[in-house]
Scaffold this motif. Structure first.
Motif, mmCIF file in Angstrom:
data_model
loop_
_atom_site.group_PDB
_atom_site.id
_atom_site.type_symbol
_atom_site.label_atom_id
_atom_site.label_comp_id
_atom_site.label_asym_id
_atom_site.label_seq_id
_atom_site.Cartn_x
_atom_site.Cartn_y
_atom_site.Cartn_z
ATOM 1 N N PHE A 135 4.418 35.779 -8.116
ATOM 2 C CA PHE A 135 5.252 35.189 -7.196
ATOM 3 C C PHE A 135 4.479 35.177 -5.994
ATOM 4 O O PHE A 135 3.756 36.458 -5.598
ATOM 5 N N VAL A 136 4.132 34.280 -5.144
ATOM 6 C CA VAL A 136 3.337 34.142 -3.955
ATOM 7 C C VAL A 136 4.201 34.193 -2.594
ATOM 8 O O VAL A 136 4.800 33.539 -2.637
ATOM 9 N N SER A 137 4.146 35.259 -2.148
ATOM 10 C CA SER A 137 5.123 35.523 -0.868
ATOM 11 C C SER A 137 4.213 35.153 0.383
ATOM 12 O O SER A 137 3.245 35.803 0.874
ATOM 13 N N GLY A 138 4.745 33.941 1.301
ATOM 14 C CA GLY A 138 4.123 33.693 2.271
ATOM 15 C C GLY A 138 4.655 34.621 3.540
ATOM 16 O O GLY A 138 5.598 35.429 3.490
ATOM 17 N N ARG A 139 3.763 34.535 4.616
ATOM 18 C CA ARG A 139 4.098 35.187 5.850
ATOM 19 C C ARG A 139 3.573 34.276 7.083
ATOM 20 O O ARG A 139 3.448 33.243 6.938
ATOM 21 N N TYR A 140 4.209 34.746 8.426
ATOM 22 C CA TYR A 140 3.752 34.001 9.458
ATOM 23 C C TYR A 140 4.822 32.714 9.409
ATOM 24 O O TYR A 140 5.969 32.775 8.922
ATOM 25 N N GLU A 141 3.892 31.631 9.565
ATOM 26 C CA GLU A 141 4.880 30.409 9.620
ATOM 27 C C GLU A 141 4.540 29.678 8.184
ATOM 28 O O GLU A 141 5.071 28.395 8.257
ATOM 29 N N GLY A 142 4.141 30.276 7.452
ATOM 30 C CA GLY A 142 3.837 29.756 6.009
ATOM 31 C C GLY A 142 2.378 29.763 5.479
ATOM 32 O O GLY A 142 1.554 30.111 5.989
ATOM 33 N N ILE A 143 2.219 28.914 4.431
ATOM 34 C CA ILE A 143 1.011 28.971 3.620
ATOM 35 C C ILE A 143 0.450 27.409 3.849
ATOM 36 O O ILE A 143 1.114 26.350 3.811
ATOM 37 N N ASP A 144 -0.968 27.264 4.010
ATOM 38 C CA ASP A 144 -1.697 26.201 4.106
ATOM 39 C C ASP A 144 -1.375 25.396 2.670
ATOM 40 O O ASP A 144 -1.443 25.990 1.619
ATOM 41 N N GLU A 145 -0.864 24.040 3.094
ATOM 42 C CA GLU A 145 -0.302 23.385 1.834
ATOM 43 C C GLU A 145 -1.236 22.969 0.666
ATOM 44 O O GLU A 145 -0.996 22.998 -0.442
ATOM 45 N N ARG A 146 -2.599 23.120 0.993
ATOM 46 C CA ARG A 146 -3.591 22.793 0.118
ATOM 47 C C ARG A 146 -3.544 24.124 -1.097
ATOM 48 O O ARG A 146 -3.901 23.608 -2.421
ATOM 49 N N VAL A 147 -3.184 25.297 -0.756
ATOM 50 C CA VAL A 147 -3.163 26.430 -1.613
ATOM 51 C C VAL A 147 -1.870 26.047 -2.674
ATOM 52 O O VAL A 147 -2.298 26.080 -3.755
ATOM 53 N N VAL A 148 -0.821 25.483 -2.054
ATOM 54 C CA VAL A 148 0.428 25.144 -2.768
ATOM 55 C C VAL A 148 -0.071 24.137 -3.749
ATOM 56 O O VAL A 148 0.355 24.380 -5.102
ATOM 57 N N GLU A 149 -0.665 22.934 -3.421
ATOM 58 C CA GLU A 149 -0.879 21.955 -4.271
ATOM 59 C C GLU A 149 -1.999 22.346 -5.386
ATOM 60 O O GLU A 149 -1.808 21.573 -6.281
ATOM 61 N N GLU A 150 -2.806 23.199 -5.070
ATOM 62 C CA GLU A 150 -3.957 23.578 -6.142
ATOM 63 C C GLU A 150 -3.153 24.427 -7.313
ATOM 64 O O GLU A 150 -3.585 24.350 -8.244
ATOM 65 N N TYR A 151 -2.513 25.625 -7.114
ATOM 66 C CA TYR A 151 -2.064 26.592 -7.739
ATOM 67 C C TYR A 151 -0.526 26.692 -8.151
ATOM 68 O O TYR A 151 -0.170 27.387 -9.143
ATOM 69 N N ALA A 152 0.211 25.832 -7.464
ATOM 70 C CA ALA A 152 1.664 25.993 -7.786
ATOM 71 C C ALA A 152 2.049 25.401 -9.148
ATOM 72 O O ALA A 152 1.688 24.346 -9.487
ATOM 73 N N ASP A 153 2.662 26.192 -10.112
ATOM 74 C CA ASP A 153 3.454 25.674 -11.161
ATOM 75 C C ASP A 153 4.811 25.265 -10.813
ATOM 76 O O ASP A 153 5.283 24.500 -11.455
ATOM 77 N N GLU A 154 5.215 25.972 -9.826
ATOM 78 C CA GLU A 154 6.563 25.758 -9.408
ATOM 79 C C GLU A 154 6.750 26.560 -7.890
ATOM 80 O O GLU A 154 6.105 27.158 -7.539
#
Length: 234
Positions: free
Chosen positions: A109-128
């Motif tokens: 589980f990747v827990s974001g903070r502040y206003e969120g996470i740079d979308e490029r990380v999500v695109e690269e690593y998210a299985d869901e």
């Protein structure tokens, strides 16, 4: 089964697993939890993990480098790790997801903070990518815990009585019926008499009717499949 929480604040999560059902399940080695802090992977000399967003706007975003390197390290250690990003901008997490994900061997589980996470990380690593609702929290730790708790309950041996899973809300198209315990009368309010007579067929029929009432009140417009009664009375 293993759960890894990628978070800047592991202390917000750790205590939840120190008591009750989940603590006993960990003692039985039915599942394990560990924590990884992206600050430990930051290449910034101050271990900084956030920066301003391109295009303006209030608040800061988690920068890509620390999270990229964190998740790369996890995948190198376990290439089958299933990475879930927690965000309100996603499909809603439901009971069927909890049951489905309980078959995974390792969830991250990747827990974001502040206003969120740079979308490029999500695109690269998210299985869901999953959400627990249309509202904003200060971080992803609580949603991660909610999902983990819901998933863990579906692991064999975690609950003392596995039959309790079969009659809960969302196991059919209906919300769960009201429940009652002793005393029979409390502050002049009585338990419905049908619950006291020992006729299990009539009790199931009453519970079904009460479930329909709850569902129509709290989930108006929900489409109920024709086989709901059969699935509820199993």
């Amino acid at each position: 089964m293993k759960f890894t929480f990628v978070t800047l604040f592991s202390n917000l999560i750790e205590g939840y697993f120190q008591d009750s059902i989940l603590s006993r399940a960990i003692e039985k080695q039915l599942f394990t939890v560990d924590f990884v802090n992206p600050r430990d992977f930051s290449q910034n000399r101050h271990n900084k993990v956030d920066d301003t967003a391109f295009g303006g706007g209030a608040g800061m975003l988690m920068t890509p480098q620390p999270l990229y390197d964190t998740l790369h390290s996890i995948k190198q250690e376990d290439e089958d790790a299933y990475i879930v990003f927690v965000t309100p901008v996603a499909k809603s997490f439901v009971q069927n997801d909890a049951k489905r994900l309980a078959d995974k061997k390792h969830i991250v589980f990747v827990s974001g903070r502040y206003e969120g996470i740079d979308e490029r990380v999500v695109e690269e690593y998210a299985d869901e990518v999953l959400s627990i609702g249309d509202y904003i929290l200060t971080g992803g730790e609580l949603p991660s815990l909610v999902m983990c708790d819901a998933i863990v309950r579906n692991i064999d041996g975690v609950l003392g009585n596995s039959e309790s899973l079969e009659v809960e809300s969302f196991e059919s198209e209906l919300l769960e019926a009201p429940s009652f315990t002793k005393p029979q009368i409390y502050k002049e309010k009585n338990v419905p008499s049908e619950f006291l007579k020992g006729n299990h067929s009539k009790i199931r029929t009453l519970k079904f009717a009460l479930s329909e009432c709850k569902t129509s009140f709290f989930r108006p417009g929900r489409h109920l499949k024709h086989n709901t009664r059969k699935s509820y009375e199993k």
